[in-house]
Design an enzyme around this catalytic site. Structure first.
Site, PDB file in Angstrom:
ATOM      1  N   ASP A   2       0.878  -1.162   0.000  1.00 27.67           N
ATOM      2  CA  ASP A   2       0.000   0.000   0.000  1.00 27.67           C
ATOM      3  C   ASP A   2       0.923   1.222   0.000  1.00 27.67           C
ATOM      4  O   ASP A   2       2.112   1.108   0.348  1.00 27.67           O
ATOM      5  CB  ASP A   2      -0.889  -0.013   1.242  1.00 27.67           C
ATOM      6  CG  ASP A   2      -1.796   1.195   1.331  1.00 27.67           C
ATOM      7  OD1 ASP A   2      -2.298   1.641   0.289  1.00 27.67           O
ATOM      8  OD2 ASP A   2      -1.998   1.704   2.444  1.00 27.67           O
ATOM      9  N   LEU A   3       0.416   2.370  -0.369  1.00 28.62           N
ATOM     10  CA  LEU A   3       1.251   3.586  -0.413  1.00 28.62           C
ATOM     11  C   LEU A   3       1.069   4.460   0.826  1.00 28.62           C
ATOM     12  O   LEU A   3       1.992   4.634   1.624  1.00 28.62           O
ATOM     13  CB  LEU A   3       0.931   4.388  -1.672  1.00 28.62           C
ATOM     14  CG  LEU A   3       1.667   5.716  -1.850  1.00 28.62           C
ATOM     15  CD1 LEU A   3       3.168   5.501  -1.950  1.00 28.62           C
ATOM     16  CD2 LEU A   3       1.151   6.457  -3.081  1.00 28.62           C
ATOM     17  N   ASP A   4      -0.144   4.968   1.007  1.00 28.91           N
ATOM     18  CA  ASP A   4      -0.401   5.881   2.130  1.00 28.91           C
ATOM     19  C   ASP A   4      -0.297   5.141   3.464  1.00 28.91           C
ATOM     20  O   ASP A   4      -0.964   4.132   3.679  1.00 28.91           O
ATOM     21  CB  ASP A   4      -1.807   6.484   2.015  1.00 28.91           C
ATOM     22  CG  ASP A   4      -1.910   7.451   0.861  1.00 28.91           C
ATOM     23  OD1 ASP A   4      -0.851   7.907   0.387  1.00 28.91           O
ATOM     24  OD2 ASP A   4      -3.030   7.760   0.425  1.00 28.91           O
ATOM     25  N   THR A  37       0.679  10.426   2.909  1.00 22.59           N
ATOM     26  CA  THR A  37      -0.050  11.453   2.167  1.00 22.59           C
ATOM     27  C   THR A  37      -1.478  11.561   2.691  1.00 22.59           C
ATOM     28  O   THR A  37      -2.249  12.390   2.205  1.00 22.59           O
ATOM     29  CB  THR A  37      -0.091  11.153   0.651  1.00 22.59           C
ATOM     30  OG1 THR A  37      -0.768   9.916   0.429  1.00 22.59           O
ATOM     31  CG2 THR A  37       1.309  11.071   0.078  1.00 22.59           C
ATOM     32  N   LYS A  55      -9.526   6.628   5.307  1.00 26.30           N
ATOM     33  CA  LYS A  55      -8.241   6.002   4.991  1.00 26.30           C
ATOM     34  C   LYS A  55      -8.432   4.702   4.224  1.00 26.30           C
ATOM     35  O   LYS A  55      -9.187   3.832   4.632  1.00 26.30           O
ATOM     36  CB  LYS A  55      -7.457   5.737   6.278  1.00 26.30           C
ATOM     37  CG  LYS A  55      -7.017   7.022   6.973  1.00 26.30           C
ATOM     38  CD  LYS A  55      -6.262   6.744   8.259  1.00 26.30           C
ATOM     39  CE  LYS A  55      -5.830   8.048   8.923  1.00 26.30           C
ATOM     40  NZ  LYS A  55      -5.159   7.824  10.213  1.00 26.30           N
ATOM     41  N   ILE A  73      -9.809   4.100   1.268  1.00 25.64           N
ATOM     42  CA  ILE A  73     -10.935   3.899   0.359  1.00 25.64           C
ATOM     43  C   ILE A  73     -10.845   4.866  -0.821  1.00 25.64           C
ATOM     44  O   ILE A  73     -10.110   5.849  -0.777  1.00 25.64           O
ATOM     45  CB  ILE A  73     -12.299   4.026   1.074  1.00 25.64           C
ATOM     46  CG1 ILE A  73     -12.514   5.447   1.604  1.00 25.64           C
ATOM     47  CG2 ILE A  73     -12.413   3.009   2.197  1.00 25.64           C
ATOM     48  CD1 ILE A  73     -13.901   5.656   2.187  1.00 25.64           C
ATOM     49  N   SER A  74     -11.587   4.583  -1.875  1.00 28.20           N
ATOM     50  CA  SER A  74     -11.481   5.347  -3.118  1.00 28.20           C
ATOM     51  C   SER A  74     -12.004   6.777  -2.962  1.00 28.20           C
ATOM     52  O   SER A  74     -12.693   7.113  -2.000  1.00 28.20           O
ATOM     53  CB  SER A  74     -12.271   4.646  -4.230  1.00 28.20           C
ATOM     54  OG  SER A  74     -13.663   4.750  -3.984  1.00 28.20           O
ATOM     55  N   ARG A  75     -11.684   7.588  -3.969  1.00 31.81           N
ATOM     56  CA  ARG A  75     -12.067   8.993  -3.952  1.00 31.81           C
ATOM     57  C   ARG A  75     -13.589   9.173  -3.906  1.00 31.81           C
ATOM     58  O   ARG A  75     -14.120   9.933  -3.098  1.00 31.81           O
ATOM     59  CB  ARG A  75     -11.486   9.697  -5.181  1.00 31.81           C
ATOM     60  CG  ARG A  75     -11.619  11.213  -5.158  1.00 31.81           C
ATOM     61  CD  ARG A  75     -11.034  11.799  -6.430  1.00 31.81           C
ATOM     62  NE  ARG A  75      -9.661  11.348  -6.633  1.00 31.81           N
ATOM     63  CZ  ARG A  75      -9.002  11.438  -7.783  1.00 31.81           C
ATOM     64  NH1 ARG A  75      -9.604  11.945  -8.839  1.00 31.81           N
ATOM     65  NH2 ARG A  75      -7.761  11.011  -7.900  1.00 31.81           N
ATOM     66  N   SER A  94      -2.187   0.644  -4.555  1.00 30.25           N
ATOM     67  CA  SER A  94      -2.750   1.852  -3.967  1.00 30.25           C
ATOM     68  C   SER A  94      -3.993   2.282  -4.732  1.00 30.25           C
ATOM     69  O   SER A  94      -4.019   2.243  -5.966  1.00 30.25           O
ATOM     70  CB  SER A  94      -1.728   2.999  -4.005  1.00 30.25           C
ATOM     71  OG  SER A  94      -2.325   4.221  -3.632  1.00 30.25           O
ATOM     72  N   ALA A  95      -5.022   2.697  -3.994  1.00 27.78           N
ATOM     73  CA  ALA A  95      -6.250   3.182  -4.623  1.00 27.78           C
ATOM     74  C   ALA A  95      -6.067   4.591  -5.194  1.00 27.78           C
ATOM     75  O   ALA A  95      -6.942   5.106  -5.871  1.00 27.78           O
ATOM     76  CB  ALA A  95      -7.400   3.173  -3.616  1.00 27.78           C
ATOM     77  N   ASN A 137      -2.877   9.082  -7.954  1.00 31.15           N
ATOM     78  CA  ASN A 137      -1.661   9.912  -7.922  1.00 31.15           C
ATOM     79  C   ASN A 137      -0.422   9.127  -7.513  1.00 31.15           C
ATOM     80  O   ASN A 137       0.660   9.703  -7.393  1.00 31.15           O
ATOM     81  CB  ASN A 137      -1.863  11.075  -6.947  1.00 31.15           C
ATOM     82  CG  ASN A 137      -3.014  11.969  -7.357  1.00 31.15           C
ATOM     83  OD1 ASN A 137      -3.000  12.591  -8.403  1.00 31.15           O
ATOM     84  ND2 ASN A 137      -4.056  12.032  -6.525  1.00 31.15           N
ATOM     85  N   LYS A 173     -11.001  -1.696  -1.671  1.00 29.66           N
ATOM     86  CA  LYS A 173     -10.715  -2.469  -0.463  1.00 29.66           C
ATOM     87  C   LYS A 173     -11.914  -2.352   0.480  1.00 29.66           C
ATOM     88  O   LYS A 173     -12.544  -1.296   0.517  1.00 29.66           O
ATOM     89  CB  LYS A 173      -9.453  -1.919   0.224  1.00 29.66           C
ATOM     90  CG  LYS A 173      -8.210  -1.889  -0.661  1.00 29.66           C
ATOM     91  CD  LYS A 173      -7.080  -1.127   0.021  1.00 29.66           C
ATOM     92  CE  LYS A 173      -5.895  -0.955  -0.915  1.00 29.66           C
ATOM     93  NZ  LYS A 173      -4.797  -0.161  -0.333  1.00 29.66           N
ATOM     94  N   GLU A 213       0.147  -3.215   4.691  1.00 30.29           N
ATOM     95  CA  GLU A 213      -0.987  -2.294   4.820  1.00 30.29           C
ATOM     96  C   GLU A 213      -1.016  -1.641   6.198  1.00 30.29           C
ATOM     97  O   GLU A 213      -0.541  -2.220   7.170  1.00 30.29           O
ATOM     98  CB  GLU A 213      -2.299  -3.045   4.626  1.00 30.29           C
ATOM     99  CG  GLU A 213      -2.894  -2.935   3.239  1.00 30.29           C
ATOM    100  CD  GLU A 213      -3.562  -1.590   2.977  1.00 30.29           C
ATOM    101  OE1 GLU A 213      -3.626  -0.755   3.908  1.00 30.29           O
ATOM    102  OE2 GLU A 213      -4.026  -1.379   1.846  1.00 30.29           O
ATOM    103  N   ASP A 214      -1.612  -0.443   6.258  1.00 30.43           N
ATOM    104  CA  ASP A 214      -1.803   0.234   7.546  1.00 30.43           C
ATOM    105  C   ASP A 214      -3.275   0.366   7.905  1.00 30.43           C
ATOM    106  O   ASP A 214      -3.605   0.915   8.953  1.00 30.43           O
ATOM    107  CB  ASP A 214      -1.149   1.626   7.532  1.00 30.43           C
ATOM    108  CG  ASP A 214      -1.930   2.617   6.674  1.00 30.43           C
ATOM    109  OD1 ASP A 214      -2.156   3.754   7.121  1.00 30.43           O
ATOM    110  OD2 ASP A 214      -2.323   2.237   5.559  1.00 30.43           O
TER     111      ASP A 214
END
Length: 224
Positions: free
Chosen positions: A13-15, A21, A49, A51-53, A120-121, A124, A151, A175-176
């Site tokens: 995962d990224l964030d 971010t 945290k 989930i999609s936009r 990552s969802a 960016n 997710k 994942e966090d």
């Protein structure tokens, strides 16, 4: 549980794992909520945290005490407005924003012959990794536009695993968020959770903070 020797790759995962971010996402959503006259709360911020936009937008709009309804076109405009603001915020990201211990883990991972991909969802993610100067560490990034489900559905981690060309049993996913941990498990990978939120989903491996993430520490937990 798998043996450490079985592991050949990692899905990230990224964030909250590679960089934080989430603070920029929250600031941008908070400002949008203010513009719409919706009262912000820490609880809303926590629920966004991982989930999609559009799912995030729907969650915020659902808390509007006036219950105002928006068309799909209006929702898209609001989501685009939030993302434009978010992109101005992440333009300030540098390698100094990599979370503690992650760069050394990635270096050791590549040195030992492991491969990695990003699940990552965030649309960016490519630009963020570029600003962090980490793009070359990953064989690929899942394109959120190719996803049907968010997710905790395992789809994104299934696709991240396919980028590695490995069997799920050969992969550890990082994942966090609890939804992310559930997604990793659903994809058949070994879930490694970081932080208190991830622990609630009972990952097979868990670290309280990123600086404790090392191959040796993973090996120790898998050997228990």
């Amino acid at each position: 549980m798998v043996e450490f020797s079985d592991i050949k790759g990692f899905t990230f995962d990224l964030d909250g794992v590679i960089t934080d971010t989430a603070k920029f996402h929250e600031a941008a959503w908070h400002d949008l909520a203010d513009d719409l006259g919706i009262e912000w709360s820490a609880e809303i911020g926590n629920h966004l945290k991982g989930i999609s936009r559009m799912a995030s937008l729907d969650m915020i709009l659902a808390t509007d005490p006036q219950g105002k309804q928006y068309s799909q076109e209006e929702k898209q405009q609001l989501a685009d407005k939030k993302n434009a603001h978010y992109r101005t915020l992440i333009a300030t990201v540098t390698p100094d924003d990599i979370l503690p211990g992650i760069k050394s883990f990635l270096d050791d991972m590549l040195d030992k012959g492991y491969t990695a991909s990003v699940a990552s969802a965030s649309k960016n993610a490519p630009s963020i990794l570029e600003k962090l100067e980490l793009t070359s560490y990953f064989v690929g990034i899942v394109d959120p536009a190719t996803l049907t489900h968010g997710k905790p559905n395992p789809e994104i981690f299934v696709k991240a695993g396919e980028l590695l060309n490995l069997q799920p049993s050969q992969i550890i996913g990082l994942e966090d968020a609890s939804a992310g941990v559930e997604a990793i498990k659903g994809a058949g990978q070994t879930a490694l959770g970081i932080g208190s939120a991830a622990k609630t989903a009972n990952p097979e491996l868990w670290f309280d903070k990123t600086e404790n993430l090392t191959l040796n520490n993973i090996k120790k937990q898998l050997s228990v």
